[in-house]
Design an enzyme around this catalytic site. Structure first.
Site, mmCIF file in Angstrom:
data_model
loop_
_atom_site.group_PDB
_atom_site.id
_atom_site.type_symbol
_atom_site.label_atom_id
_atom_site.label_comp_id
_atom_site.label_asym_id
_atom_site.label_seq_id
_atom_site.Cartn_x
_atom_site.Cartn_y
_atom_site.Cartn_z
ATOM 1 N N THR A 111 5.489 -14.963 -1.394
ATOM 2 C CA THR A 111 5.218 -14.324 -0.089
ATOM 3 C C THR A 111 5.707 -15.215 1.053
ATOM 4 O O THR A 111 5.861 -16.419 0.875
ATOM 5 C CB THR A 111 3.705 -14.040 0.103
ATOM 6 O OG1 THR A 111 3.507 -13.340 1.331
ATOM 7 C CG2 THR A 111 2.866 -15.303 0.116
ATOM 8 N N GLY A 147 -1.069 -15.884 6.097
ATOM 9 C CA GLY A 147 -2.413 -15.297 6.167
ATOM 10 C C GLY A 147 -2.820 -14.750 4.798
ATOM 11 O O GLY A 147 -3.944 -14.965 4.335
ATOM 12 N N ASP A 191 1.341 -6.415 -2.647
ATOM 13 C CA ASP A 191 1.857 -5.419 -1.728
ATOM 14 C C ASP A 191 0.670 -4.606 -1.212
ATOM 15 O O ASP A 191 -0.129 -4.114 -2.005
ATOM 16 C CB ASP A 191 2.891 -4.513 -2.402
ATOM 17 C CG ASP A 191 3.738 -3.809 -1.351
ATOM 18 O OD1 ASP A 191 4.073 -4.442 -0.339
ATOM 19 O OD2 ASP A 191 4.045 -2.615 -1.518
ATOM 20 N N ASP A 201 -5.425 -6.406 11.120
ATOM 21 C CA ASP A 201 -6.833 -6.836 11.136
ATOM 22 C C ASP A 201 -7.574 -6.533 12.449
ATOM 23 O O ASP A 201 -8.730 -6.108 12.417
ATOM 24 C CB ASP A 201 -6.957 -8.330 10.812
ATOM 25 C CG ASP A 201 -6.858 -8.606 9.321
ATOM 26 O OD1 ASP A 201 -6.950 -7.642 8.527
ATOM 27 O OD2 ASP A 201 -6.690 -9.780 8.938
HETATM 28 P P1 IMP Z 1 2.976 -6.273 2.832
HETATM 29 O O1 IMP Z 1 1.995 -6.203 1.721
HETATM 30 O O2 IMP Z 1 3.322 -7.682 3.142
HETATM 31 O O3 IMP Z 1 4.168 -5.365 2.617
HETATM 32 O O4 IMP Z 1 2.181 -5.790 4.109
HETATM 33 C C1 IMP Z 1 2.401 -4.591 4.773
HETATM 34 C C2 IMP Z 1 1.927 -4.690 6.192
HETATM 35 O O5 IMP Z 1 0.522 -4.559 6.227
HETATM 36 C C3 IMP Z 1 2.275 -6.004 6.900
HETATM 37 O O6 IMP Z 1 2.622 -5.720 8.232
HETATM 38 C C4 IMP Z 1 0.986 -6.795 6.857
HETATM 39 O O7 IMP Z 1 0.838 -7.605 7.993
HETATM 40 C C5 IMP Z 1 -0.056 -5.678 6.842
HETATM 41 N N1 IMP Z 1 -1.193 -6.122 6.037
HETATM 42 C C6 IMP Z 1 -1.206 -6.408 4.708
HETATM 43 N N2 IMP Z 1 -2.427 -6.826 4.335
HETATM 44 C C7 IMP Z 1 -3.202 -6.795 5.455
HETATM 45 C C8 IMP Z 1 -4.544 -7.155 5.711
HETATM 46 O O8 IMP Z 1 -5.297 -7.602 4.843
HETATM 47 N N3 IMP Z 1 -4.960 -6.995 6.976
HETATM 48 C C9 IMP Z 1 -4.162 -6.523 7.975
HETATM 49 N N4 IMP Z 1 -2.896 -6.196 7.802
HETATM 50 C C10 IMP Z 1 -2.400 -6.336 6.541
#
Ligand code: IMP
Length: 181
Positions: free
Chosen positions: A6, A10, A60, A138
């Site tokens: 990743t 965060g 994901d 968040d």
């Molecule tokens: P990915 O899993 O990295 O593809 O995340 C997809 C989108 O959702 C990204 O913009 C992340 O910042 C957001 N995202 C993923 N997990 C969280 C979370 O736990 N809280 C808030 N946003 C999230």
């Protein structure tokens, strides 16, 4: 040690709190366009398996809003980068149904096999952003039964109830049964 693929610090902070034998590896992989997080993870696990030695973990996640026909869903990353939290709040203007849920699919490549662990957290989209902890959506997501957003919680507090926390505890259970941790 389990490599966590990743770029998101965060996310990694939340993962290492539950799976302590984790190390972050920043590496690109394609996220195919499809309507399920599971298919994105399946494709990515197979893609990375031929490029990474040994066991590794990917995550994901997406935010699903029923009043917007589950948008942004699998497009959550792109939507966050383009319209962001303010854009989601605009789309939600005037909507009575503010329910939303986060879903995480953790993919594990372990001894040459693929495994998936899933977690969901229900809640609602706030009227305004609150808090500065966490990342991504968040500040605009208030989990069910709480009067604060994920961005107003510590990592430990968020992990107790979050989509990722739930998926990670399933992963940890599996690794414990395998005698890895
Ligand atoms: P990915 O899993 O990295 O593809 O995340 C997809 C989108 O959702 C990204 O913009 C992340 O910042 C957001 N995202 C993923 N997990 C969280 C979370 O736990 N809280 C808030 N946003 C999230």
């Amino acid at each position: 040690m389990f490599k966590v693929i990743t770029h998101n610090h965060g996310k990694f902070r939340e993962i290492e709190k539950i799976v302590s034998k984790a190390e972050m590896l920043e590496m690109e992989y394609p996220e195919i366009q499809t309507n399920s997080l599971e298919s994105v993870v399946d494709f990515a696990l197979n893609y990375l398996a031929s490029r990474i030695e040994g066991n590794f973990i990917i995550d994901d996640s997406g935010l699903f809003i029923p009043a917007l026909n589950d948008f942004p869903g699998v497009y959550s990353a792109y939507v966050f980068e383009t319209i962001g939290n303010d854009g989601i709040l605009c789309l939600m203007e005037g909507k009575k149904d503010r329910r939303a849920y986060f879903k995480t699919v953790i993919g594990l490549r372990y001894r040459g096999y693929n495994f998936k662990f899933i977690g969901i957290c229900h809640g609602e989209i706030t009227e305004e952003p609150h808090g500065s902890e966490g990342f991504g959506y968040d500040p605009i997501f208030r989990p069910e039964g709480y009067d604060k957003t994920f961005a107003e919680m510590s990592v430990g507090e968020k992990n107790k109830i979050s989509h990722r926390g739930k998926a990670l505890r399933k992963l940890r259970g599996f690794l414990e049964r395998m005698g890895e941790i």
